[in-house]
Design a protein around this motif. Structure first.
Motif, PDB file in Angstrom:
ATOM      1  N   SER A  74      36.888  55.689 -54.474  1.00 12.23           N
ATOM      2  CA  SER A  74      36.708  55.156 -55.830  1.00 12.23           C
ATOM      3  C   SER A  74      35.331  54.553 -56.056  1.00 12.23           C
ATOM      4  CB  SER A  74      37.799  54.118 -56.127  1.00 12.23           C
ATOM      5  OG  SER A  74      39.072  54.716 -56.071  1.00 12.23           O
TER       6      SER A  74
ATOM      7  N   GLU B   5      35.452  46.832 -47.645  1.00  7.94           N
ATOM      8  CA  GLU B   5      36.864  46.781 -47.998  1.00  7.94           C
ATOM      9  C   GLU B   5      37.769  47.211 -46.844  1.00  7.94           C
ATOM     10  OE1 GLU B   5      39.685  48.059 -51.799  1.00  7.94           O
ATOM     11  OE2 GLU B   5      37.858  49.195 -51.348  1.00  7.94           O
ATOM     12  N   SER B   6      37.256  48.066 -45.949  1.00  3.63           N
ATOM     13  CA  SER B   6      38.057  48.523 -44.815  1.00  3.63           C
ATOM     14  C   SER B   6      38.009  47.554 -43.637  1.00  3.63           C
ATOM     15  CB  SER B   6      37.582  49.899 -44.354  1.00  3.63           C
ATOM     16  OG  SER B   6      36.316  49.813 -43.720  1.00  3.63           O
TER      17      SER B   6
ATOM     18  N   LYS C 105      40.199  53.434 -48.900  1.00  5.16           N
ATOM     19  CA  LYS C 105      39.663  52.146 -49.324  1.00  5.16           C
ATOM     20  C   LYS C 105      38.514  51.803 -48.383  1.00  5.16           C
ATOM     21  CE  LYS C 105      43.808  50.186 -51.468  1.00  5.16           C
ATOM     22  NZ  LYS C 105      44.747  49.024 -51.498  1.00  5.16           N
TER      23      LYS C 105
ATOM     24  N   ARG D  63      43.500  59.070 -50.386  1.00  8.01           N
ATOM     25  CA  ARG D  63      42.659  58.055 -51.015  1.00  8.01           C
ATOM     26  C   ARG D  63      42.237  57.028 -49.965  1.00  8.01           C
ATOM     27  NH1 ARG D  63      41.405  56.823 -56.129  1.00  8.01           N
ATOM     28  NH2 ARG D  63      42.878  58.423 -56.866  1.00  8.01           N
TER      29      ARG D  63
END
Length: 426
Positions: A286, A390-391, A363, A361
């Protein structure tokens, strides 16, 4: 009554030969389908292409070596098969600022009559009172004598100065080859970009942690996992403006619903694509502009994309490296977020699976979590911070210029401020 003109059989044959000659003309310019030829054109700006050369050590340049400003300095960098001397000078002898880059590809540091580029100051995030300035030069193409042959070499870079004194220099050099390649029943235009500074277009990765950039000299990135050459495949009439598919040499690319492994000959004059049979899924991230290096049991590949699904061979993967390109409001260049797993490991990093016909998806990337760090240093303290994406992987950020120096506030156990101070760049 209109006359009907009929072409003779010989005329039709002649017309067919003429059309065939036109069709073959573009291919023959590069040695036919599968041929590559170096071109005098710098590649499009690519925030993910690694900077091959960097230096923080500078020495004065004597006027008899081609510099005209008394404050001119130079840095030398030596590659595997070539050397580069970079002079930071000015266009006029009486100039108060160093505003010109001089290049000597012999590496001797004799700049008289050699290539030069003007330095262009760019906007940065530094406060107005800061004495630090950032300049860019290029991209442009120069003719360089390399291994006995003159070849077109693209050059671009950045120079940082503090109160007129040169503090840092980054230079990216390379070559671009253009031609055509057959992918199954179709022939597409291709460009191959030298991304490791070797001035060649046939470097493919040897392994996930064994890839080496041009090495052997001061300032080079001796271990650069991204220093491998990249091909761009044009699926839209060889304009390289739309429908361009990027692929790292030695890896596989997805075109027309099929996978192909792209290779370039040892001399860099031929390119070929071998079809690979594998099931296909996709990866969704994203973010608008990103690239990730995936290590799998069967395939190792670099994926690039935006928010749309990106095709990937079905299988189990670990993301070893991830970079995200973000254009900040008002900035002339983009910021780059880099996420990397622990080195020398095929298993650390974000692990995931791609299933045939399905989208996975991920992240990863921004937002970034920032944690302050404090270490004792003599009688004082050293303040810093750590970044995680974020991971949860370790992250770093490259900003377009220096940000404003931070302000430190110290509070007691009750939260009352007991000290504050503005930090400065040393």
């Amino acid at each position: 009554m209109k006359k009907i003109h009929r072409l003779s059989r010989n005329a039709l044959f002649g017309k067919a030969v003429f059309l065939f000659a036109l069709a073959a003309g573009a291919a023959s310019a590069t040695g036919g389908v599968g041929g590559l030829k170096l071109i005098a054109r710098a590649p499009e700006a690519d925030p993910f292409r690694p900077i091959a050369l960097s230096s923080k050590d500078f020495v004065p340049v004597a006027k008899d070596l081609g510099a005209i400003n008394r404050d001119a300095v130079m840095a030398k960098v030596v590659g595997e098969s070539w050397a580069l001397a970079v002079g930071i000078d000015s266009a006029r002898p009486d100039a108060e600022k160093l505003d010109l880059i001089r290049l000597d590809f012999s590496g001797t540091g004799e700049f008289g009559g050699k290539h030069s580029f003007p330095l262009k100051k760019i906007a940065t995030g530094a406060r107005k009172a800061s004495r630090s300035s950032v300049y860019t030069f290029g991209p442009g193409v120069v003719q360089v004598l390399h291994e006995g042959v003159k070849i077109p070499v693209f050059v671009e870079g950045m120079c940082e100065q503090n109160d007129g004194e040169v503090k840092k220099l980054h230079v990216s050099t390379g070559v671009v080859a253009e031609g055509s390649c057959r992918f199954g029943k179709k022939v597409y235009g291709v460009r191959v970009i030298d991304a490791d500074g070797r001035l060649g277009v046939n470097n493919a990765p040897a392994g996930p942690d064994a890839e080496e950039g041009a090495s052997g000299g001061h300032g080079m990135q001796e271990k650069n996992p991204d220093a491998v050459d990249v091909a761009t495949i044009d699926t839209n009439s060889e304009t390289f403006k739309r429908g361009v598919v990027p692929v790292t040499l030695g890896q596989i690319a997805h075109l027309d619903g099929k996978w192909y492994r792209v290779s370039v000959s040892a001399g860099g004059s031929k390119i070929s694509a071998e079809q690979v049979s594998t099931e296909t899924g996709s990866v969704v991230v994203s973010h608008d502009n990103w690239v990730a290096t995936l290590i799998g049991a069967k395939y190792e590949l670099s994926l690039r994309g935006g928010r749309e699904p990106v095709p990937a061979p079905a299988g189990r993967y670990v993301i070893r490296r991830y970079r995200e390109h973000v254009l900040l409001s008002g900035a002339s260049r983009a910021a780059v977020l880099t996420v990397a797993a622990e080195p020398d490991s095929r298993t650390s990093g974000l692990s995931f699976s791609v299933a045939a016909g399905k989208a996975t998806r991920l992240k990863i990337g921004s937002p970034v979590t920032v944690k302050p760090t404090v270490e004792t240093m003599g009688s004082g303290y050293a303040f810093g911070f750590s970044l995680a994406d974020e991971s949860g992987m370790k992250a770093s950020v490259s900003l377009p210029g220096r940000p404003a120096p931070p302000v430190v506030k110290v509070v007691d156990a009750k939260g009352k401020q007991v000290y504050s101070g503005k930090m400065e760049y040393g």
